[in-house]
Design a protein around this motif. Structure first.
Motif, mmCIF file in Angstrom:
data_model
loop_
_atom_site.group_PDB
_atom_site.id
_atom_site.type_symbol
_atom_site.label_atom_id
_atom_site.label_comp_id
_atom_site.label_asym_id
_atom_site.label_seq_id
_atom_site.Cartn_x
_atom_site.Cartn_y
_atom_site.Cartn_z
ATOM 1 N N UNK A 16 -8.108 -15.407 12.354
ATOM 2 C CA UNK A 16 -9.219 -15.375 13.284
ATOM 3 C C UNK A 16 -8.943 -14.697 14.608
ATOM 4 N N UNK A 17 -7.700 -14.306 14.854
ATOM 5 C CA UNK A 17 -7.350 -13.642 16.117
ATOM 6 C C UNK A 17 -7.029 -12.190 15.805
ATOM 7 N N UNK A 18 -8.038 -11.337 15.846
ATOM 8 C CA UNK A 18 -7.892 -9.929 15.468
ATOM 9 C C UNK A 18 -7.483 -9.794 14.005
ATOM 10 N N UNK A 27 -14.979 -21.367 17.660
ATOM 11 C CA UNK A 27 -13.872 -21.934 16.880
ATOM 12 C C UNK A 27 -14.315 -22.550 15.546
ATOM 13 N N UNK A 28 -15.277 -23.462 15.584
ATOM 14 C CA UNK A 28 -15.675 -24.099 14.326
ATOM 15 C C UNK A 28 -16.323 -23.093 13.393
ATOM 16 N N UNK A 29 -17.045 -22.132 13.961
ATOM 17 C CA UNK A 29 -17.648 -21.079 13.142
ATOM 18 C C UNK A 29 -16.568 -20.230 12.487
ATOM 19 N N UNK A 30 -15.489 -19.973 13.211
ATOM 20 C CA UNK A 30 -14.382 -19.205 12.651
ATOM 21 C C UNK A 30 -13.768 -19.920 11.452
ATOM 22 N N UNK A 31 -13.517 -21.222 11.591
ATOM 23 C CA UNK A 31 -12.923 -21.973 10.494
ATOM 24 C C UNK A 31 -13.832 -21.962 9.264
ATOM 25 N N UNK A 32 -15.113 -22.203 9.494
ATOM 26 C CA UNK A 32 -16.060 -22.248 8.379
ATOM 27 C C UNK A 32 -16.209 -20.894 7.705
ATOM 28 N N UNK A 33 -16.434 -19.856 8.509
ATOM 29 C CA UNK A 33 -16.676 -18.529 7.943
ATOM 30 C C UNK A 33 -15.398 -17.962 7.329
ATOM 31 N N UNK A 34 -14.268 -18.244 7.975
ATOM 32 C CA UNK A 34 -12.986 -17.806 7.414
ATOM 33 C C UNK A 34 -12.749 -18.459 6.053
ATOM 34 N N UNK A 35 -13.168 -19.720 5.919
ATOM 35 C CA UNK A 35 -13.038 -20.408 4.651
ATOM 36 C C UNK A 35 -13.883 -19.776 3.561
ATOM 37 N N UNK A 36 -15.088 -19.345 3.921
ATOM 38 C CA UNK A 36 -15.964 -18.698 2.942
ATOM 39 C C UNK A 36 -15.405 -17.342 2.517
ATOM 40 N N UNK A 37 -14.817 -16.622 3.462
ATOM 41 C CA UNK A 37 -14.179 -15.346 3.122
ATOM 42 C C UNK A 37 -13.009 -15.586 2.170
ATOM 43 N N UNK A 38 -12.210 -16.627 2.476
ATOM 44 C CA UNK A 38 -11.060 -16.961 1.623
ATOM 45 C C UNK A 38 -11.501 -17.266 0.199
ATOM 46 N N UNK A 39 -12.540 -18.074 0.081
ATOM 47 C CA UNK A 39 -13.006 -18.483 -1.244
ATOM 48 C C UNK A 39 -13.595 -17.314 -2.021
ATOM 49 N N UNK A 40 -14.423 -16.502 -1.361
ATOM 50 C CA UNK A 40 -15.093 -15.419 -2.074
ATOM 51 C C UNK A 40 -14.136 -14.312 -2.477
ATOM 52 N N UNK A 41 -13.157 -14.025 -1.610
ATOM 53 C CA UNK A 41 -12.274 -12.885 -1.865
ATOM 54 C C UNK A 41 -10.857 -13.305 -2.239
ATOM 55 N N UNK A 42 -10.703 -14.595 -2.544
ATOM 56 C CA UNK A 42 -9.424 -15.109 -3.042
ATOM 57 C C UNK A 42 -8.282 -14.843 -2.063
ATOM 58 N N UNK A 43 -8.520 -15.187 -0.787
ATOM 59 C CA UNK A 43 -7.498 -15.050 0.247
ATOM 60 C C UNK A 43 -6.916 -16.424 0.560
ATOM 61 N N UNK A 44 -5.816 -16.446 1.293
ATOM 62 C CA UNK A 44 -5.213 -17.713 1.689
ATOM 63 C C UNK A 44 -6.148 -18.471 2.637
ATOM 64 N N UNK A 45 -6.118 -19.808 2.539
ATOM 65 C CA UNK A 45 -6.820 -20.632 3.509
ATOM 66 C C UNK A 45 -6.114 -20.530 4.855
ATOM 67 N N UNK A 46 -6.824 -20.877 5.934
ATOM 68 C CA UNK A 46 -6.252 -20.697 7.272
ATOM 69 C C UNK A 46 -4.976 -21.505 7.476
ATOM 70 N N UNK A 47 -4.886 -22.695 6.848
ATOM 71 C CA UNK A 47 -3.683 -23.514 7.058
ATOM 72 C C UNK A 47 -2.496 -23.008 6.240
ATOM 73 N N UNK A 48 -2.716 -22.029 5.383
ATOM 74 C CA UNK A 48 -1.636 -21.490 4.550
ATOM 75 C C UNK A 48 -1.039 -20.233 5.156
ATOM 76 N N UNK A 49 -1.632 -19.681 6.210
ATOM 77 C CA UNK A 49 -1.164 -18.426 6.774
ATOM 78 C C UNK A 49 0.069 -18.633 7.628
#
Length: 458
Positions: A311-313, A436-458
């Protein structure tokens, strides 16, 4: 007390395991349970660990990741609160996951991002050996009220850390005031030149001298109230920086190259992130790495190899185009993103803002009116459309309207899935600015749709 600490650590570990089985993040709840059972459990686990604490208003997460990269280069064992859980409970959770059930930490170093308000409490239990203070800006009004509240929390944390070497942003008149009279070793870092050709106009959070209240004079500003300041009445001024940037050589959408003065020698440094604020993040990490005794060459290598945190750049490739996510949370940080966009973007792009008003975002979003969104209109045809989402999408759209944006060039999309569909269909690069909360939520949707790591796994 020892038995209570053991029970607390076991409960923390077990809760974290169960949350992960349920595919939940588990960044705060396990620590809440541990602290409830044994309030001093963090002190037990932090004993004997060389802890580096990073605090301040903006830049904590990215700076922490840069310090981690320096420790990787140094070849030492460490852990960090990479998920961004930076309150007392989240920090206790990270220590517990890296300790035995008897409270013995398995790692030599800990890199801890710490919320400004939580620093006073964390400092009671963690004997930090190194502290970075990034900057002080007006932040979430409902949490921090005035600047004095933020400063009070950081000052209390410093007072609770008598054994720490402190890296302080010399360009911030507020941070430098916090170390007046302390006996700690201080390393000042800063930028010895302007960063941007064209600054975003913004309200300064520190126009007046903290000692005599006279208005500062500036030889130059980098952004906000940061720069080479001096009080014409009492003489309070920016201290000389031991680690500094003497020239911004180049900057583009992917990186910034600077001349870094460290140990009185200029070295070329390519920071693997764009934006002037990341210049500060890099030199703060360099300052503390120097204090730890890391060689200049290893510091340069580490910062050049650094990859951004979630979420930071953070950059994604979606449908063959670059999608960059950049967190916003207060006027100063938001204006730096606007500086980045207006000074760097050369081609047509899509701009997306997602604004929530949950506790983690700040329930008072009046700060949107202090951020200079008017600057976006200078981009002209490069910014034909802006999408707005989140719980406060209507408020954001209204702010953009008053910034000069035509209503037919604003599209409100409150459903995150629909918004992601539109981003997927775009044929230009996309810049997403979430709270912040929008970043977590939207980042999660990106992870799920495109099979990326969850934010806590980075």
């Amino acid at each position: 007390m020892k038995l209570r600490a053991i029970i607390a650590i076991i409960a923390c570990k077990l809760t974290k395991f169960l949350l992960r089985v349920m595919k939940k993040g588990g960044t705060n709840l396990p620590g809440k349970i541990a602290v409830k059972i044994c309030p001093s459990v963090l002190g037990v686990m932090a004993r004997g660990v060389t802890t580096i604490i990073i605090t301040g208003t903006n830049g904590k997460t990215t700076t922490s990741r840069m310090v981690e990269q320096c420790l990787v280069e140094a070849g030492v064992s460490f852990f960090c609160n990479k998920s961004g859980a930076n309150l007392l409970t989240g920090i206790a959770n990270e220590f517990a996951q890296n300790s035995t059930i008897f409270g013995k930490c398995r790692k030599k170093y800990a890199v801890i991002e710490c919320d400004e308000a939580a620093f006073r409490h964390v400092g009671k239990y963690v004997d930090a050996k190194y502290i970075i203070v990034t900057n002080i800006f007006r932040d979430q009004v409902d949490r921090f009220t005035e600047l004095e509240t933020t400063m009070s929390g950081i000052r209390a944390g410093i007072e609770n850390s008598p054994n720490a070497c402190i890296a302080v942003n010399a360009d911030c008149s507020l941070t430098t005031s916090l170390v007046k009279g302390v006996k700690n070793k201080i390393i000042y870092y800063g930028v010895d030149c302007p960063i941007y050709e064209d600054l975003v106009t913004e309200v300064s959070d520190a126009q007046y001298c903290i000692d005599c209240k006279s208005q500062y004079n500036y030889e130059y500003k980098t952004y906000g109230h940061l720069g080479k300041y001096v009080c014409p009445e009492c003489g309070y001024k920016r201290p000389d920086a031991e680690v500094s940037v003497t020239e911004v050589v180049s900057s583009d959408l992917d990186s910034t190259t600077v001349k870094l003065k460290i140990s009185n020698e200029d070295k070329l440094l390519r920071i693997n992130l764009p934006g002037g604020y990341n210049v500060y993040n890099a030199i703060s990490a360099a300052a503390v790495a120097k204090g730890m005794g890391l060689s200049e060459d290893k510091i340069i290598t580490a910062l050049s190899n650094f990859e951004c945190g979630f979420g930071r750049m953070e950059n994604f490739n979606i449908g063959g185009k670059n999608v960059r996510m950049i967190l916003i949370k207060n006027p100063a940080g938001c204006n730096q993103v606007l500086n980045f966009l207006t000074n760097t973007v050369k081609e047509k792009c899509l701009f997306v803002t997602i604004v929530n008003d949950r506790v983690s975002d700040g329930t008072d979003i009046s700060w949107l009116w202090d951020a200079n969104f008017e600057k976006l209109e200078d981009m002209g045809d490069k910014l034909p459309m802006i999408y707005v989402g989140g719980a406060r999408a209507d408020d954001m759209a209204n702010r953009l309207k008053y910034a000069g944006r035509s209503l037919d060039k604003i599209r409100i999309i409150k459903d995150d899935d629909v918004l992601l569909d539109e981003i997927d269909k775009a044929d230009v690069d996309v810049f997403i600015m979430p709270t912040y909360s929008a970043m977590l939520s939207f980042r999660g949707k990106i992870s799920k749709r495109y099979n990326l790591k969850n934010y806590w796994e980075n």
